[in-house]
Design a protein around this motif. Structure first.
Motif: not given
Length: 289
Positions: A79, A83-84, A89, A117, A273
């Motif tokens: 995960r 995201t990176r 994200e 996000v 987050t």
């Protein structure tokens, strides 16, 4: 040697946490045969038995327990890697269908404060805690009498409930009712409800009298239809009640327990987050009207 599949590792985690292939399948929104096939495929990949399948419970072998520890780590690392790589994200949030609009408004405000996000809201009702425990969501908005195992939960809001019934119902002409008045009514129920959830949604959590009659439904729309057709009554909280109630009437009920809205994350692996989102939602609930 065949490669491990992340989905198979998620399946192993679900079986380990529920202790049952049947309950794990419900959590993962899979059929039991499909999950069993996937688990056998994982055992073939590993080259050793991972599960002890009993008549009442499914447990992990020593090899399965060792793989489980790595499974948690690999799923979380995958995960974070995505995201990176994406630079943005995605935060997956589940919410009861009746609360989606409120959560959506709060989520838009969160995205404005955290532009990296994106909040993805998925409507879920009774299976939301299972989705959260399975790692398929980061945060869940939850209502009333759910299984808190493996979750960190914060109180979010509370609101009174009323009984929703047809205007043609024999009790429809009253101004106020008691739990005793409604004891023998037919109530709606969702498949997979726990005993505690069923008690809450029929008033048995207060008066201790289990209801004997129930009507199975599959959606909020089914609930309204069942009540409108006079087939059942339902205890509903304010945000569930439609603004216009043609053919329906909502009445207060003495001593009926309120509906509690809570916000949950995984106790094992809630990321930063998700925790930020929980703080945001708690502040959102406390803001002036």
């Amino acid at each position: 040697m065949a490669d491990l599949e992340l989905r198979h590792l998620r399946y192993l985690i679900a079986v380990a946490e529920t202790g049952s292939i049947t309950r794990a399948a419900q959590r993962l929104l899979l059929t039991q045969p499909a999950l069993s096939r996937a688990l056998r495929a994982l055992e073939r990949t590993v080259g050793a038995p991972l599960l002890v399948r009993g008549s009442h419970a499914t447990t992990l072998t020593a090899t399965g327990s060792e793989l489980l520890m790595d499974a948690y780590d690999l799923v979380e690392r995958s995960r974070l890697a995505l995201t990176r790589a994406r630079g943005t994200e995605t935060l997956t949030v589940t919410a009861p269908t009746c609360d989606v609009l409120t959560v959506a408004a709060a989520s838009r405000a969160f995205e404005e404060k955290h532009p990296h996000v994106q909040v993805d809201i998925e409507p879920h009702d009774w299976l939301a805690p299972e989705v959260l425990r399975a790692g398929a969501a980061h945060v869940s908005i939850l209502r009333d009498s759910f299984d808190r195992h493996g979750l960190d939960v914060e109180p979010f809001a509370a609101e009174p409930r009323m009984v929703l019934l047809s205007t043609d119902h024999p009790l429809g002409g009253r101004d106020r009712l008691t739990l005793a008045d409604l004891r023998d009514e037919t109530f709606t129920y969702w498949p997979g409800m726990s005993d505690a959830e069923a008690a809450h949604w029929t008033g048995a959590d207060v008066d201790g009298h289990p209801r004997r009659q129930s009507l199975r439904i599959g959606s909020a729309t089914d609930v309204i239809a069942a009540v409108a057709l006079g087939r059942a009554v339902v205890y509903a909280h304010g945000s569930t009640l439609p603004e216009q109630l043609p053919g329906l009437r909502a009445l207060p009920v003495e001593d009926l327990s309120p509906s509690h809205l809570e916000i949950g994350t995984s106790a094992r692996n809630a990321g930063p987050t998700a925790k930020l989102f929980v703080e945001h939602m708690l502040g959102w609930s406390a803001r002036p009207a």
